[in-house]
Scaffold this motif. Structure first.
Motif, PDB file in Angstrom:
ATOM      1  N   CYS A   1      -0.925  -6.202  -9.577  1.00  0.00           N
ATOM      2  CA  CYS A   1       0.797  -6.552  -9.249  1.00  0.00           C
ATOM      3  C   CYS A   1       1.675  -8.424  -8.610  1.00  0.00           C
ATOM      4  CB  CYS A   1       1.005  -6.415  -8.131  1.00  0.00           C
ATOM      5  SG  CYS A   1       0.676  -4.083  -7.616  1.00  0.00           S
ATOM      6  N   VAL A   2       0.268  -9.260  -8.442  1.00  0.00           N
ATOM      7  CA  VAL A   2       0.527 -10.390  -8.564  1.00  0.00           C
ATOM      8  C   VAL A   2       1.233 -10.632 -10.353  1.00  0.00           C
ATOM      9  CG1 VAL A   2       0.139 -12.503  -8.338  1.00  0.00           C
ATOM     10  CG2 VAL A   2      -0.962 -11.393  -6.641  1.00  0.00           C
ATOM     11  N   GLU A   3       0.474 -10.818 -10.824  1.00  0.00           N
ATOM     12  CA  GLU A   3       0.526 -11.316 -12.511  1.00  0.00           C
ATOM     13  C   GLU A   3       1.631 -10.633 -12.781  1.00  0.00           C
ATOM     14  OE1 GLU A   3      -3.007 -10.121 -14.801  1.00  0.00           O
ATOM     15  OE2 GLU A   3      -4.546 -11.348 -14.381  1.00  0.00           O
ATOM     16  N   ALA A   4       2.364  -9.569 -12.342  1.00  0.00           N
ATOM     17  CA  ALA A   4       4.182  -8.975 -12.039  1.00  0.00           C
ATOM     18  C   ALA A   4       4.942  -9.961 -11.773  1.00  0.00           C
ATOM     19  CB  ALA A   4       3.611  -7.097 -12.117  1.00  0.00           C
ATOM     20  N   GLY A   5       4.561 -10.649 -11.199  1.00  0.00           N
ATOM     21  CA  GLY A   5       5.001 -11.171 -10.097  1.00  0.00           C
ATOM     22  C   GLY A   5       5.522 -10.915  -8.925  1.00  0.00           C
ATOM     23  N   PHE A   6       4.802  -9.448  -7.799  1.00  0.00           N
ATOM     24  CA  PHE A   6       5.450  -9.719  -7.097  1.00  0.00           C
ATOM     25  C   PHE A   6       4.607 -10.661  -5.772  1.00  0.00           C
ATOM     26  CE2 PHE A   6       6.769  -6.547  -9.696  1.00  0.00           C
ATOM     27  CZ  PHE A   6       7.694  -6.029  -9.318  1.00  0.00           C
ATOM     28  N   ARG A   7       4.411 -10.289  -4.641  1.00  0.00           N
ATOM     29  CA  ARG A   7       4.523 -10.740  -3.260  1.00  0.00           C
ATOM     30  C   ARG A   7       3.533  -9.677  -2.680  1.00  0.00           C
ATOM     31  NH1 ARG A   7       9.812 -11.402  -2.779  1.00  0.00           N
ATOM     32  NH2 ARG A   7      10.454 -11.400  -0.937  1.00  0.00           N
ATOM     33  N   PRO A   8       2.950 -10.376  -1.661  1.00  0.00           N
ATOM     34  CA  PRO A   8       2.068  -8.829  -0.741  1.00  0.00           C
ATOM     35  C   PRO A   8       3.100  -8.999   0.356  1.00  0.00           C
ATOM     36  CG  PRO A   8       1.620 -10.725  -0.265  1.00  0.00           C
ATOM     37  CD  PRO A   8       1.779 -10.989  -1.878  1.00  0.00           C
ATOM     38  N   CYS A   9       3.463  -7.917   0.685  1.00  0.00           N
ATOM     39  CA  CYS A   9       4.044  -7.538   2.389  1.00  0.00           C
ATOM     40  C   CYS A   9       3.589  -7.429   3.212  1.00  0.00           C
ATOM     41  CB  CYS A   9       3.946  -5.604   1.666  1.00  0.00           C
ATOM     42  SG  CYS A   9       5.264  -4.670   3.504  1.00  0.00           S
ATOM     43  N   LYS A  10       4.361  -8.006   3.770  1.00  0.00           N
ATOM     44  CA  LYS A  10       4.275  -8.634   5.499  1.00  0.00           C
ATOM     45  C   LYS A  10       3.486  -7.410   6.484  1.00  0.00           C
ATOM     46  CE  LYS A  10       6.146 -13.483   4.736  1.00  0.00           C
ATOM     47  NZ  LYS A  10       6.991 -13.962   5.333  1.00  0.00           N
ATOM     48  N   ARG A  11       4.465  -6.158   5.588  1.00  0.00           N
ATOM     49  CA  ARG A  11       3.878  -4.525   6.990  1.00  0.00           C
ATOM     50  C   ARG A  11       2.888  -4.471   6.432  1.00  0.00           C
ATOM     51  NH1 ARG A  11       8.945  -2.507   8.746  1.00  0.00           N
ATOM     52  NH2 ARG A  11       7.743  -1.284   9.644  1.00  0.00           N
ATOM     53  N   CYS A  12       2.275  -4.189   5.862  1.00  0.00           N
ATOM     54  CA  CYS A  12       1.206  -3.335   5.497  1.00  0.00           C
ATOM     55  C   CYS A  12       0.188  -4.207   4.556  1.00  0.00           C
ATOM     56  CB  CYS A  12       1.106  -2.039   4.777  1.00  0.00           C
ATOM     57  SG  CYS A  12       1.621  -3.139   2.883  1.00  0.00           S
ATOM     58  N   HIS A  13       0.345  -5.772   4.782  1.00  0.00           N
ATOM     59  CA  HIS A  13      -0.451  -6.362   4.435  1.00  0.00           C
ATOM     60  C   HIS A  13      -1.914  -5.906   3.724  1.00  0.00           C
ATOM     61  CE1 HIS A  13       0.776  -8.469   7.529  1.00  0.00           C
ATOM     62  NE2 HIS A  13       0.269  -8.112   8.922  1.00  0.00           N
ATOM     63  N   PRO A  14      -1.650  -5.813   1.898  1.00  0.00           N
ATOM     64  CA  PRO A  14      -2.133  -5.170   1.402  1.00  0.00           C
ATOM     65  C   PRO A  14      -3.892  -5.938   0.591  1.00  0.00           C
ATOM     66  CG  PRO A  14      -0.591  -6.138   0.143  1.00  0.00           C
ATOM     67  CD  PRO A  14      -0.169  -5.904   1.530  1.00  0.00           C
ATOM     68  N   LEU A  15      -3.683  -7.446   1.084  1.00  0.00           N
ATOM     69  CA  LEU A  15      -4.226  -8.358   0.475  1.00  0.00           C
ATOM     70  C   LEU A  15      -5.569  -8.325   1.813  1.00  0.00           C
ATOM     71  CD1 LEU A  15      -2.734 -11.518  -0.772  1.00  0.00           C
ATOM     72  CD2 LEU A  15      -3.686  -9.588  -1.580  1.00  0.00           C
TER      73      LEU A  15
ATOM     74  N   ARG B   1       0.998  -1.456   0.392  1.00  0.00           N
ATOM     75  CA  ARG B   1      -0.057   0.003  -0.121  1.00  0.00           C
ATOM     76  C   ARG B   1       0.854   0.789   0.092  1.00  0.00           C
ATOM     77  NH1 ARG B   1      -4.922  -1.053   1.505  1.00  0.00           N
ATOM     78  NH2 ARG B   1      -5.037  -3.204   2.458  1.00  0.00           N
ATOM     79  N   LEU B   2       0.751   2.587  -0.106  1.00  0.00           N
ATOM     80  CA  LEU B   2       0.994   3.695  -0.255  1.00  0.00           C
ATOM     81  C   LEU B   2       1.593   3.960   1.180  1.00  0.00           C
ATOM     82  CD1 LEU B   2      -0.362   5.587  -3.659  1.00  0.00           C
ATOM     83  CD2 LEU B   2       1.365   4.143  -3.039  1.00  0.00           C
ATOM     84  N   THR B   3       0.706   3.605   1.810  1.00  0.00           N
ATOM     85  CA  THR B   3       0.664   3.673   2.995  1.00  0.00           C
ATOM     86  C   THR B   3       1.796   2.824   4.000  1.00  0.00           C
ATOM     87  OG1 THR B   3      -1.239   2.696   3.885  1.00  0.00           O
ATOM     88  CG2 THR B   3      -1.609   5.126   3.534  1.00  0.00           C
ATOM     89  N   CYS B   4       2.698   2.233   3.269  1.00  0.00           N
ATOM     90  CA  CYS B   4       3.254   1.052   4.224  1.00  0.00           C
ATOM     91  C   CYS B   4       4.182   2.033   4.923  1.00  0.00           C
ATOM     92  CB  CYS B   4       3.769   0.024   3.210  1.00  0.00           C
ATOM     93  SG  CYS B   4       4.736  -1.296   3.557  1.00  0.00           S
ATOM     94  N   PRO B   5       4.183   1.308   6.051  1.00  0.00           N
ATOM     95  CA  PRO B   5       5.117   1.362   6.644  1.00  0.00           C
ATOM     96  C   PRO B   5       6.727   1.312   6.937  1.00  0.00           C
ATOM     97  CG  PRO B   5       3.859   0.470   8.171  1.00  0.00           C
ATOM     98  CD  PRO B   5       3.851   0.450   7.064  1.00  0.00           C
TER      99      PRO B   5
END
Length: 357
Positions: A60-74, A38-42
């Motif tokens: 984002c997923v199709e581009a090969g990126f995984r979700p951040c464990k800090r801001c939990h974008p899912l 997220r743009l608000t990720c700490p």
């Protein structure tokens, strides 16, 4: 369609500032770490040249990126905060408890931090939310014909006057005024994003709003005047239908709302509301786009006023209107809720796209 992304400079500046205006609308993919946020990720901010911005999680997923464990974008932004998630779980397990700051401290949390977090995400404090939950118990007792004093005890209020005052602040009426013999009757509908009030006649739904909407008491007061005999309490067929359809909606299974609505307004306002209902789930429009669609290209402000005058949330989807730059503009139910509604509807759109004909 979704909104056109602002330029990269604007989005990178929003990332550095942790600007909440684009939360849930844009995600940043960081090539140096392989994650999207997220743009608000700490987390520590990446260099500009390592950033790519996409409007959907799927891209984002199709581009090969995984979700951040800090801001939990899912997750919804509110539930990404572990303190909020833990306290909401505690509230679910003890809705009858007269929560206080001492309880929050015993759970290991700082009351001032909790107060700020809940106020930012929900527009109310945790203790206000807990108090509202107790009021639900009292409301449901009244809805099945229980006495006011019984409802007071079910809601865990020691004082009858405090119960009456809390009820009046929330619904604009004292509990004794909510009789079950009125033509219009109010129903309390719990949802994953907060409780809602529905007001129905036997044939139509007249109001559907989140309880914490600041304008709710004024809307109920207006409805009371137009109904001549005021508003009672109890379930009506349209409210039952609305509750069932909302269950399907929040489970991201269906965005079809067939509940018959009664929403009298001027011809212009009706045009705006009709345009809102034509926006497919998972898509958004700006006020200026709505103005052009209904043939009044210079009436952007009037469109915004008509949008704000809507008192049947979700079924007349005013939450699908955003700023021309893609930012989440004002929403009576709170920006955190608007963001989550858009996320739910994007899930629906993805499911509908993937479902074979």
């Amino acid at each position: 369609m979704l909104f056109d992304l602002p330029d990269t400079d604007t989005l990178y500046a929003a990332l550095l500032a942790r600007n909440e205006s684009f939360d849930g609308q844009v995600f940043v993919c960081v090539s140096s770490t392989g994650v999207f946020c997220r743009l608000t990720c700490p987390a520590r901010k990446p260099k500009r040249e390592n950033c790519a911005f996409y409007p959907t999680i799927r891209q984002c997923v199709e581009a090969g990126f995984r979700p951040c464990k800090r801001c939990h974008p899912l997750q919804a932004a509110a539930l990404a905060d572990p303190t909020i998630a833990a306290l909401l779980s505690a509230l679910d397990s003890r809705p009858d408890l007269r929560w206080s700051e001492d309880h929050v401290i015993k759970l290991g949390y700082d009351p001032s931090t909790v107060r700020r977090s809940f106020k930012r995400q929900f527009g109310m404090t945790f203790l206000e939310m807990a108090r509202q939950r107790r009021l639900r118990e009292g409301f449901e007792t009244l809805a099945v014909g229980g006495k006011v004093v019984t409802a007071q005890h079910e809601a865990s209020f020691e004082s009858a006057s405090a119960f009456r005052a809390a009820f009046a602040r929330l619904l604009g009426q004292s509990p004794s005024d909510l009789r079950s013999d009125k033509l219009l009757r109010a129903t309390w509908i719990p949802t994953p994003l907060g409780d809602m009030i529905a007001v129905s006649s036997r044939s139509h739904l007249h109001l559907l709003e989140f309880l914490d909407r600041k304008g709710l008491p004024a809307e109920l007061k207006k409805l009371q005047k137009t109904s001549r005999e005021g508003i009672g309490i109890g379930r009506m067929p349209p409210s039952e239908q609305a509750a069932a359809e909302l269950t399907e909606y929040f489970a991201a299974r269906s965005d079809r709302f067939l509940t018959p609505l009664s929403a009298p307004a001027s011809a212009f306002t009706q045009q705006v509301w009709d345009a809102l209902r034509e926006i497919p789930a998972g898509e958004t429009r700006s006020y200026s786009e709505i103005a052009r669609q209904i043939g009044h290209p210079t009436a952007t402000r009037a469109v915004a006023r008509a949008n704000g005058a809507n008192q049947i949330a979700l079924m007349i989807p005013c939450h699908r209107v955003i700023g021309a730059d893609g930012s989440l503009t004002g929403y009576g139910g709170g920006l955190w809720r608007k963001q989550r509604l858009i996320e739910i509807e994007r899930q629906l759109k993805t499911k509908n796209t993937e479902t074979p004909e």
